[in-house]
Design an enzyme around this catalytic site. Structure first.
Site, PDB file in Angstrom:
ATOM      1  N   HIS A 155       0.838  -1.198   0.000  1.00  0.00           N
ATOM      2  CA  HIS A 155       0.000   0.000   0.000  1.00  0.00           C
ATOM      3  C   HIS A 155       0.874   1.250   0.000  1.00  0.00           C
ATOM      4  O   HIS A 155       2.091   1.176   0.176  1.00  0.00           O
ATOM      5  CB  HIS A 155      -0.929   0.016   1.230  1.00  0.00           C
ATOM      6  CG  HIS A 155      -2.052  -0.959   1.146  1.00  0.00           C
ATOM      7  ND1 HIS A 155      -1.906  -2.294   1.476  1.00  0.00           N
ATOM      8  CD2 HIS A 155      -3.344  -0.816   0.758  1.00  0.00           C
ATOM      9  CE1 HIS A 155      -3.066  -2.913   1.297  1.00  0.00           C
ATOM     10  NE2 HIS A 155      -3.951  -2.047   0.865  1.00  0.00           N
ATOM     11  N   LYS A 159      -0.341   4.808   4.681  1.00  0.00           N
ATOM     12  CA  LYS A 159      -1.258   3.890   5.378  1.00  0.00           C
ATOM     13  C   LYS A 159      -0.726   3.608   6.780  1.00  0.00           C
ATOM     14  O   LYS A 159       0.455   3.287   6.959  1.00  0.00           O
ATOM     15  CB  LYS A 159      -1.411   2.586   4.594  1.00  0.00           C
ATOM     16  CG  LYS A 159      -2.442   1.628   5.194  1.00  0.00           C
ATOM     17  CD  LYS A 159      -2.713   0.472   4.268  1.00  0.00           C
ATOM     18  CE  LYS A 159      -3.691  -0.526   4.883  1.00  0.00           C
ATOM     19  NZ  LYS A 159      -5.000   0.074   5.229  1.00  0.00           N
TER      20      LYS A 159
END
Length: 269
Positions: A155, A159
């Site tokens: 990601h 995040k």
């Protein structure tokens, strides 16, 4: 159109949902909530999302009646998410929870609330991911135990939680299919862990750049490998999935649901 209150309206997912709601005909955002420290408080939720004004101002408190919404959509922070769950339960309004990173009390709170309202917990609202979870369940059930299971997820660098909620959900699907414990038999990271033990489900996480979301589940057996993968390239897929889930959930009786229920997938052995 289903009337929804959006919690976490100024974040990446919140603004994506606002934009997606304007391009479809199934959901209308009637109230928008952000954290008390948001710089967007008082602004129009549409303008914050970079689209036309909605006539809905961003506030930092959930109205007790949830602005007469038919459903709530939560993509916020764990603390705000649990407050939203309490208010929704009191107001008898169904809620879609996409927030991840919850603590140990989350499952008990969801179980209690789902006795009174419909609750859909979706660490990933992509339709493709929901299908991938079902494929992982089938593969884990069908393949012999000597096929090791490893999960790779990547990601963007902003995040906060790792492993991702989606990776944990994929691990849970595999573990339950094999009769394993999703908590005891899942290992995140391998620094200093020694040799891999039988029945272990490993998860490796990457946080870099602007990666929207990539998940790959590897089943590695003697002489062959099977992979189930999903890559998101546009955050709008999550927004569209959340809207679809919310419109569906608004008509459901109390209980706990997943994206698999929205799609009508089997999800059992």
């Amino acid at each position: 159109m289903t009337k929804a209150i959006l919690i976490g309206a100024t974040g990446r997912m919140g603004t994506a949902i606002v934009r997606a709601s304007l391009s479809g005909k199934s959901l209308e955002v009637v109230a928008a909530v952000a954290s008390s420290g948001s710089k967007s408080l008082g602004l129009d939720a549409g303008e914050v999302a970079g689209v036309k004004p909605l006539g809905v101002r961003v506030v930092d408190e959930l109205p007790p009646d949830l602005a007469k919404a038919q459903v709530a959509i939560d993509f916020s922070r764990p603390d705000l998410s649990l407050r939203a769950l309490n208010v929704c339960r009191a107001a008898r309004v169904p809620i879609v929870i996409g927030t991840t990173g919850h603590g140990s009390e989350f499952e008990a709170r969801i179980a209690a609330a789902s006795r009174d309202i419909a609750v859909l917990v979706a660490p990933n609202t992509s339709i493709g991911v929901a299908v991938a979870q079902e494929l992982v369940r089938i593969a884990a059930l069908a393949l012999p135990a000597e096929f090791d299971i490893e999960i790779f997820e990547a990601h963007h660098k902003h995040k906060l939680d790792a492993p991702s909620g989606t990776a944990l959900a994929l691990a849970e699907s595999a573990a339950k299919a094999r009769g394993l414990d999703p908590n005891e038999d899942t290992l995140s990271g391998r620094a200093g862990q020694g040799a891999r033990r039988d029945g272990e489900i490993g998860i490796a996480s990457v946080r870099a750049g602007d990666i929207v979301g990539t998940h790959t589940v590897l089943f590695a057996g003697p002489g062959e490998r099977l992979t189930v993968g999903h890559e998101a390239t546009d955050r709008s897929i999550f927004a569209n999935g959340a809207i679809r889930a919310a419109a569906w959930l608004a008509t459901q009786k109390p209980g706990r649901y997943t994206m698999a229920n929205v799609l009508g997938l089997k999800t059992t052995g």
